[in-house]
Enzyme design. Structure first.
Site, mmCIF file in Angstrom:
data_model
loop_
_atom_site.group_PDB
_atom_site.id
_atom_site.type_symbol
_atom_site.label_atom_id
_atom_site.label_comp_id
_atom_site.label_asym_id
_atom_site.label_seq_id
_atom_site.Cartn_x
_atom_site.Cartn_y
_atom_site.Cartn_z
ATOM 1 N N PRO A 2 0.829 -1.215 0.000
ATOM 2 C CA PRO A 2 0.000 0.000 0.000
ATOM 3 C C PRO A 2 0.862 1.264 0.000
ATOM 4 C CG PRO A 2 -0.814 -1.591 1.587
ATOM 5 C CD PRO A 2 0.515 -2.105 1.114
ATOM 6 N N GLU A 3 0.583 2.150 -0.952
ATOM 7 C CA GLU A 3 1.305 3.410 -1.046
ATOM 8 C C GLU A 3 0.364 4.553 -0.691
ATOM 9 O OE1 GLU A 3 4.440 3.654 -1.422
ATOM 10 O OE2 GLU A 3 5.045 1.704 -2.199
ATOM 11 N N HIS A 91 -4.922 -13.754 10.838
ATOM 12 C CA HIS A 91 -4.109 -12.594 10.482
ATOM 13 C C HIS A 91 -4.725 -11.262 10.929
ATOM 14 C CE1 HIS A 91 -1.913 -15.573 8.345
ATOM 15 N NE2 HIS A 91 -2.708 -15.604 7.290
ATOM 16 N N ARG A 109 1.430 -10.559 6.626
ATOM 17 C CA ARG A 109 2.897 -10.665 6.709
ATOM 18 C C ARG A 109 3.503 -9.922 7.885
ATOM 19 N NH1 ARG A 109 5.850 -10.301 0.987
ATOM 20 N NH2 ARG A 109 7.489 -11.108 2.355
ATOM 21 N N ARG A 158 22.822 14.725 -7.922
ATOM 22 C CA ARG A 158 22.469 13.348 -7.583
ATOM 23 C C ARG A 158 22.640 12.467 -8.808
ATOM 24 N NH1 ARG A 158 19.156 12.550 -3.263
ATOM 25 N NH2 ARG A 158 19.875 10.384 -3.521
#
Length: 278
Positions: A2-3, A91, A109, A158
């Site tokens: 998830p972002e 879970h 997880r 960079r």
């Protein structure tokens, strides 16, 4: 994983249910997450009122009477609002009960996090997990030329690839793997281009693309590759809109050139070699 869009979709889903409600109970079913869930939460949180639900990067920030809950969904976490009578599932890690309904963290997880930041420890933005995050993409600080200036200044000297530069989240937060590929395509920038070689005009295009792509993803309910569902249990639908991500070998929707896949930092990157010349 998830972002920002998926976390924002989650925030929008749970906020109407939690805002103004008082916690009646907290049950830590399995506190062995990325960091141990504080064992005192069942004692200190009941009776406290939820004042606001905000987001910083990929962290949900639930403001209560005596501090903030910080919740991170990790790689496979979801938050759902369910009746307290709904049977628990394998879970399910932590449940926050509000009378007849509960907010449940489901995390197969166990890379998520539930942490507590009491007001006695000072300003929330000084928290070790938040203090180094880049600017929010939808904030006034990143709007228009300001966003372009942030990207341009942060990228100077960079040598890192521009995709890795975006993923790092130190200039602007929330541009995850899918959204990096899509934003760079919209901006016409090759993902392997050195960040320090970005021109001012490219930074203008990229800043705008980041905001557009993330907004589209939120409107589509996020991206569901495997585990993500919103607070109602529904998957996101942004994947049906992607122009390059997960489209290796398929024709570019602009120029018909086959989409190319490469690996950067152990993550798949997709781009059009014609529309995004290096």
């Amino acid at each position: 994983m998830p972002e920002l869009p998926e976390v924002e979709v989650t925030r929008l889903g749970i906020a109407p249910h939690l805002q103004g409600q008082k916690l009646s109970a907290v049950k830590v079913l399995d506190g062995r997450l990325r960091w141990p869930v504080p064992s005192n939460l069942p004692k200190i949180l009941p009776g406290q009122k939820v004042h606001s639900i905000d987001r910083r990067g990929k962290y949900l920030l639930i403001e209560m009477d005596m501090g903030h809950l910080l919740i991170h969904l990790g790689m496979t976490g979801t938050l759902r609002v369910l009746p307290c009578s709904e049977p628990l599932k394998t879970h399910d890690r932590v449940t926050f009960e509000f009378g007849k309904f509960s907010l449940r963290l489901h995390d197969p997880r166990k890379f998520g996090a539930v942490l507590w930041h009491p007001k006695t420890k000072g300003a929330l933005d000084k928290h070790v997990l938040l203090q180094k995050l880049g600017v929010e993409p939808f904030s006034s600080e990143f709007a228009g030329e300001l966003g372009a200036a942030i990207l341009y200044q942060a990228s100077r000297k960079r040598s890192i690839a521009v995709k890795q530069f975006l993923l790092a989240g130190q200039a602007v937060v929330g541009v995850g793997n899918i959204y990096c590929s899509e934003s760079l395509f919209m901006a016409g920038i090759h993902p392997a281009k050195a960040a320090g070689k970005l021109t001012r005009l490219q930074c203008v295009r990229l800043a705008e693309a980041v905001r557009i792509i993330l907004k589209k993803a939120i409107d589509a309910g996020g991206s569901s590759l495997k585990d993500f569902v919103n607070s109602e249990g529904d998957p996101g639908h942004f994947m049906v809109q992607t122009k390059v991500y997960d489209r290796k070998g398929l024709p570019c929707k602009v120029c018909k050139t086959p989409i190319t896949q490469i690996v950067q930092g152990q993550r798949s990157t997709y781009f059009c070699p014609q529309c995004q010349k290096r």
